[in-house]
Design an enzyme around this catalytic site. Structure first.
Site, mmCIF file in Angstrom:
data_model
loop_
_atom_site.group_PDB
_atom_site.id
_atom_site.type_symbol
_atom_site.label_atom_id
_atom_site.label_comp_id
_atom_site.label_asym_id
_atom_site.label_seq_id
_atom_site.Cartn_x
_atom_site.Cartn_y
_atom_site.Cartn_z
ATOM 1 N N ASP A 91 0.857 -1.192 0.000
ATOM 2 C CA ASP A 91 0.000 0.000 0.000
ATOM 3 C C ASP A 91 0.887 1.233 0.000
ATOM 4 O OD1 ASP A 91 -2.050 2.019 0.547
ATOM 5 O OD2 ASP A 91 -3.284 0.301 1.134
ATOM 6 N N LYS B 104 -16.812 -5.419 -3.660
ATOM 7 C CA LYS B 104 -17.759 -4.372 -3.293
ATOM 8 C C LYS B 104 -18.889 -4.369 -4.324
ATOM 9 C CE LYS B 104 -14.392 -3.310 -0.474
ATOM 10 N NZ LYS B 104 -14.408 -3.657 0.957
#
Length: 351
Positions: A238, A303
Site C-alpha cells: 500500500d 464491493k
C-alpha cells in the site's frame, strides 16, 4: 407447511431470494419465495419431498447471502400472548426429540426489539418441551436443534436443523470482539472469513506459522494484523502508511506500491485483498494471481453495486473462476461484518 427459512442481512432479502430461486431451479425444484425488504429473512416453500434435497444442497455454507438455513415446520400467526406455548407444541412435528433449543428473531429493525421476549420465552418453553419429551434433558449436538423465530409478539416461525449442517451461532452471527490493538475494524471481516469460509481442519492445514502472505491494499493494516496473529509472514502492499502495532514488526514487510500492479518476487502461500474497487476489476486481478501461480490460497472482498447485486455477484464469480483457469475450491459469503460486499475464499487445488 414445508420448505426453508433463511436468515440474511437486512436489505439483502432480494439477493437471497434470487439466489435461492436460481439454485432451486438448477436442482429441478419448484417453490414459492416470500421475501420482504428489510425483514432479515426469506422463506422458500416447496413440496415436502424436496426439503431434504434443498437442505443438503443449499445449506448455509453453500449460499452466499444466507447466514443460516433451517427446515421450515410451521408458521403461527395471531398467537395469544397469554399462551404461546400450547400452539407451538401442537405445531411441532411428531418426531424427532430435539437436542437443543434456540429462540431467535431476525437481525433487522423489526426483529431486534424482540430480543427480550426471546430470552424470557426460552426460559418458559424449555422446561415444557422437556416435560413433553420433545427436548432432551442435556444438550445433544447430534440430534436436530429446534429454532423458534419470533417475527412479532404474535407471529412465529418454527424450524429445525442439524448442528453439523448449520451455522454454529444464534441468528447466524458470530460475536467477535475487536481488540484495542487492532489497526482497524476491517480486521473483524478477515477473522470472520477464516472461521466461516474455512473448516477447522483447513485452518490448521493452511494457516501454519512461517507461511508467506501478501496483503494488497493493506493500509491501515487490519488484515495484515490478523495474519501475523496466525504467525504468517506478511508483505503489506500500500502507498499509504500502516498503523501501530505493525510498524517495524518482525513479521511485516511494508512495500509502498499499487496493489493492482505489484507482483510478488516469489510464490506466496496466501494473498488477501480488501481494496475499494470495481468488483469485476478485482475479480479479474485475483484470477491473475491464481493463474500465474503467485499464490495458493486467497481471500478477497468484492464491493457490490447498489442494484442487481445478485447478477453482479454471479458474473464476477463466473469470470473469476473462468479466468483463473486452475482447479479451484471456491466459496463466497456475505459476512456479518461485511457491508455492501461479499467475501470470497479460493484455493488452487492443483498445488
Amino acid at each position: 407447511m414445508s420448505g426453508l427459512i433463511a436468515y440474511c442481512r437486512q436489505g439483502f432479502e432480494p439477493e437471497l431470494a434470487a439466489e435461492l430461486r436460481d439454485r432451486a431451479v438448477l436442482l429441478g425444484i419448484a417453490g414459492d419465495i416470500y421475501a420482504q425488504r428489510n425483514h432479515g429473512f426469506v422463506l422458500l416453500r416447496c413440496d415436502p419431498l424436496h426439503v431434504d434435497t434443498l437442505l443438503q444442497q443449499l445449506h448455509w455454507r453453500r449460499l452466499i447471502f444466507a447466514r443460516q438455513t433451517l427446515r421450515l415446520h410451521a408458521e403461527l400467526k395471531t398467537l395469544n400472548s397469554r399462551d404461546r406455548i400450547a400452539p407451538i407444541l401442537a405445531a411441532l412435528p411428531k418426531t424427532p426429540c430435539f437436542g437443543d433449543l434456540w429462540i431467535e428473531y431476525p437481525d433487522s429493525d423489526m426483529g431486534k426489539p424482540l430480543a427480550g421476549l426471546a430470552r424470557s420465552f426460552g426460559n418458559a418453553l424449555r422446561p415444557v418441551l422437556r416435560s413433553a419429551g420433545r427436548l432432551s434433558a442435556q444438550l445433544h449436538p447430534q440430534w436436530p436443534r429446534l429454532h423458534v423465530c419470533f417475527l412479532s409478539g404474535d407471529h412465529v416461525l418454527l424450524g429445525s436443523t442439524r448442528s453439523v449442517d448449520s451455522a454454529p451461532w444464534q441468528l447466524g452471527i458470530p460475536r467477535l470482539k475487536l481488540l484495542p490493538e487492532a489497526p482497524s475494524r476491517s480486521a473483524l471481516k478477515l477473522e470472520e472469513a477464516l472461521i466461516t469460509l474455512l473448516t477447522p481442519n483447513e485452518r490448521e492445514a493452511k494457516l501454519r506459522p512461517g507461511m508467506q502472505a501478501t496483503d494488497l491494499g493493506a493500509a491501515p493494516g487490519g488484515w495484515t494484523w490478523v495474519l501475523i496473529r496466525q504467525h504468517l509472514r506478511v508483505t503489506s502492499i500500500d502507498n499509504a502508511a500502516l498503523r501501530p502495532p505493525l510498524l517495524n514488526h518482525p513479521l511485516v514487510q511494508h512495500v509502498r506500491a499499487d496493489g493492482f500492479r505489484w507482483t510478488p518476487p516469489r510464490p506466496m502461500d496466501w494473498m488477501v485483498c480488501d481494496m475499494v474497487e470495481q468488483p469485476r476489476r478485482v475479480a479479474e486481478r485475483m484470477a491473475v494471481w491464481l493463474r500465474e501461480g503467485w499464490c495458493r490460497h486467497m481471500i478477497f472482498n468484492l464491493k457490490l453495486p447498489m442494484k442487481k447485486r445478485w447478477d453482479e455477484t454471479r458474473l464476477c464469480l463466473e469470470r473469476f473462476e473462468t479466468q483463473a483457469a486452475v482447479p479451484l475450491t471456491l466459496r463466497a459469503k456475505q459476512l456479518y461484518h461485511d457491508r455492501e460486499e461479499i467475501t470470497v475464499y479460493a484455493s488452487n487445488d492443483a498445488r
